[in-house]
Design a protein around this motif. Structure first.
Motif, short mmCIF file in Angstrom:
data_model
loop_
_atom_site.label_atom_id
_atom_site.label_comp_id
_atom_site.label_asym_id
_atom_site.label_seq_id
_atom_site.Cartn_x
_atom_site.Cartn_y
_atom_site.Cartn_z
N LYS A 8 0.89 -1.14 -0.01
CA LYS A 8 0.13 0.31 0.04
C LYS A 8 0.86 1.33 0.22
CE LYS A 8 -4.00 -1.87 2.09
NZ LYS A 8 -5.04 -1.88 3.50
N ILE A 9 2.16 1.26 0.64
CA ILE A 9 2.83 2.50 0.74
C ILE A 9 3.52 2.68 -0.60
CG2 ILE A 9 5.03 3.25 1.86
CD1 ILE A 9 4.21 1.80 4.42
N SER A 10 3.73 1.43 -1.27
CA SER A 10 4.68 1.67 -2.72
C SER A 10 3.70 2.12 -3.58
CB SER A 10 5.11 0.03 -3.14
OG SER A 10 5.54 0.19 -4.43
N TYR A 11 2.20 1.66 -3.37
CA TYR A 11 1.37 2.30 -4.28
C TYR A 11 1.09 3.62 -4.27
CZ TYR A 11 -3.21 2.33 -6.91
OH TYR A 11 -3.96 2.56 -7.97
N PHE A 12 0.93 3.99 -2.94
CA PHE A 12 0.71 5.60 -2.56
C PHE A 12 2.02 6.36 -3.24
CE2 PHE A 12 1.70 8.96 0.35
CZ PHE A 12 0.58 9.63 0.04
N GLN A 13 3.17 5.77 -3.05
CA GLN A 13 4.24 6.47 -3.47
C GLN A 13 4.27 6.62 -4.95
OE1 GLN A 13 7.50 4.01 -1.80
NE2 GLN A 13 7.63 5.57 0.15
N SER A 14 3.79 5.77 -5.45
CA SER A 14 3.87 5.60 -7.18
C SER A 14 2.90 6.79 -7.65
CB SER A 14 3.46 4.08 -7.69
OG SER A 14 2.46 3.77 -7.17
N ASN A 15 1.67 6.65 -6.79
CA ASN A 15 0.63 7.49 -7.29
C ASN A 15 1.02 9.02 -6.90
OD1 ASN A 15 -1.67 6.18 -8.36
ND2 ASN A 15 -2.55 5.88 -6.19
N PHE A 16 1.52 9.25 -5.71
CA PHE A 16 2.17 10.61 -5.42
C PHE A 16 3.18 11.15 -6.32
CE2 PHE A 16 5.27 13.44 -3.38
CZ PHE A 16 4.55 14.34 -3.05
N THR A 17 4.12 10.14 -6.93
CA THR A 17 5.16 10.52 -8.06
C THR A 17 4.36 10.80 -9.17
OG1 THR A 17 6.78 8.95 -6.86
CG2 THR A 17 7.14 9.75 -9.03
N SER A 18 3.31 9.89 -9.60
CA SER A 18 2.53 10.22 -10.69
C SER A 18 1.82 11.33 -10.96
CB SER A 18 1.63 9.09 -11.06
OG SER A 18 0.81 9.28 -12.01
N THR A 19 1.24 11.67 -9.78
CA THR A 19 0.27 13.08 -9.51
C THR A 19 1.29 14.21 -9.62
OG1 THR A 19 -1.19 11.84 -8.16
CG2 THR A 19 -1.42 14.46 -8.16
N SER A 21 4.37 14.56 -10.93
CA SER A 21 4.90 14.58 -12.55
C SER A 21 3.79 15.15 -13.31
CB SER A 21 5.28 13.05 -13.05
OG SER A 21 6.28 12.75 -12.31
N VAL A 22 2.59 14.63 -13.29
CA VAL A 22 1.49 15.24 -14.15
C VAL A 22 1.39 16.75 -13.77
CG1 VAL A 22 -0.94 15.29 -14.70
CG2 VAL A 22 0.47 13.02 -14.70
N MET A 23 1.38 17.16 -12.25
CA MET A 23 1.19 18.54 -11.98
C MET A 23 2.14 19.43 -12.71
SD MET A 23 2.54 20.85 -10.06
CE MET A 23 3.35 19.91 -8.46
N LEU A 24 3.42 18.85 -12.55
CA LEU A 24 4.68 19.77 -13.27
C LEU A 24 4.49 19.95 -14.65
CD1 LEU A 24 7.65 18.15 -11.24
CD2 LEU A 24 6.58 20.64 -10.72
N VAL A 25 4.00 18.87 -15.61
CA VAL A 25 3.84 19.11 -16.82
C VAL A 25 2.68 20.09 -17.12
CG1 VAL A 25 2.90 17.86 -18.98
CG2 VAL A 25 4.71 16.53 -17.32
N LEU A 26 1.64 19.96 -16.37
CA LEU A 26 0.64 20.83 -16.58
C LEU A 26 0.89 22.33 -16.15
CD1 LEU A 26 -2.59 18.74 -15.25
CD2 LEU A 26 -1.85 19.04 -17.72
N LEU A 27 1.51 22.38 -15.18
CA LEU A 27 2.17 23.87 -14.83
C LEU A 27 2.96 24.44 -16.06
CD1 LEU A 27 2.27 25.90 -12.75
CD2 LEU A 27 4.37 24.49 -11.94
N LEU A 28 3.68 23.45 -16.75
CA LEU A 28 4.49 24.17 -17.84
C LEU A 28 3.54 24.42 -19.12
CD1 LEU A 28 7.10 24.81 -18.77
CD2 LEU A 28 7.65 22.28 -19.50
N VAL A 29 2.62 23.45 -19.19
CA VAL A 29 1.45 23.84 -20.43
C VAL A 29 0.74 25.08 -19.86
CG1 VAL A 29 -0.62 23.21 -21.35
CG2 VAL A 29 1.28 21.40 -20.87
N GLY A 30 0.54 25.36 -18.69
CA GLY A 30 -0.14 26.48 -18.46
C GLY A 30 0.58 27.92 -18.51
#
Length: 291
Positions: A8-19, A21-30
């Motif tokens: 569960k911790i590993s899945y949470f970490q991967s979700n956090f990393t994924s979110t 990464s997506v946020m940084l990409v969207l920030l750049l797009v914005g």
């Protein structure tokens, strides 16, 4: 129990990393989107500050001047206009050149004129040529002085800037999808054996895909919300430094960009999750160890 907690911790970490990464990409797009908006507004401002002059004869009467003034108040084509009397023109000449034309010639050789500026949509050669033809049809207009060279140069330079910005935006969208796709794929990769177990117990592909797609869409929505919050904070910070810096960004424009970020974040993460889930659904057990 410890193994399940670790998973569960590993899945949470991967979700956090994924979110993140997506946020940084969207920030750049914005940021690029707002730069494009500011560039467009700057382009329009430049175009609307390249005007032309309508020079009247010395015997132009008040009725003719009023007719032209009424025409130039047509806000569909013209952004603003200013009537300059013959006396004001002579005074402006004296101020700019130091020559007193009235003392030099005994009379004022300059006529009255209108200084006219068009809307950005009409600041190109074809529209200006049509306006020039219309004005030259008036018998009481001596000359229409269009600044065609300046208009051509401005349009050419601004078009080049627009092409560069559009190319960067298109490239950024491609890079965004690649990065989001890889990030989401790594998240689902960590759950590939769970996917295989669900297949073994008879779960349909649509049932297996659904939680991954929904989960990643939620991540995309959260990422977009965080990116929007950062952009809003940056806007108010820059606005406090210089209120004119971001004056071209109005509420509707900002909402349109924010809506686009939400759409991009949700749709790209959903598509990436769909592709990644399908990939691992179609793999055999032995192939799960190779990829």
């Amino acid at each position: 129990m410890a193994k399940e907690k670790k998973s569960k911790i590993s899945y949470f970490q991967s979700n956090f990393t994924s979110t993140t990464s997506v946020m940084l990409v969207l920030l750049l797009v914005g940021v690029v989107a707002f730069l494009g908006v500011l560039a467009k507004n700057f382009s329009n401002e430049i175009k609307e500050n390249i005007g032309f002059n309508v020079i009247l004869p010395a015997d132009a009467d008040a009725g003719q001047i009023e007719q032209l003034d009424k025409m130039f108040k047509d806000t569909r084509r013209f952004s603003r206009s200013r009537y300059i009397s013959a006396a004001e023109a002579a005074e402006s000449w004296k101020r700019d050149t130091g020559e007193d034309l009235i003392s030099l010639f005994g009379v004022n050789p300059l006529g009255a004129e209108f200084e006219v500026y068009v809307k950005a949509a009409y600041a190109h050669p074809d529209s200006l040529a049509a306006i020039e033809r219309q004005l030259k049809a008036f018998p009481y207009i001596d000359e229409v002085a269009m600044h065609k060279a300046e208009v051509d140069a401005a349009n050419r330079n601004l078009s080049n800037i627009a092409v560069v910005l559009l190319s960067v935006a298109a490239l950024l969208l491609v890079i965004s999808f690649v990065l989001i796709n890889n990030t989401v794929r790594l998240t689902i990769y960590s759950r590939r054996f769970l996917i295989h177990t669900m297949k073994l117990v008879g779960a349909k592909p649509s049932f297996i895909r659904r939680p991954f797609i929904v989960s990643n869409m939620l991540n995309g929505l959260i990422a977009a919300a965080v990116a929007i919050a950062i952009l809003v904070g940056a806007y108010f910070s820059l606005n406090n430094i210089d209120a004119t810096l971001l004056s071209g960004i109005d509420l509707l424009t900002a909402l349109a960009v924010f809506g686009a970020l939400i759409l991009i974040g949700v749709s790209l993460t959903a598509l990436a999750a769909l592709l990644a889930a399908n990939k691992y659904i179609n793999l055999s057990y032995d192939e799960l160890f190779k990829r």
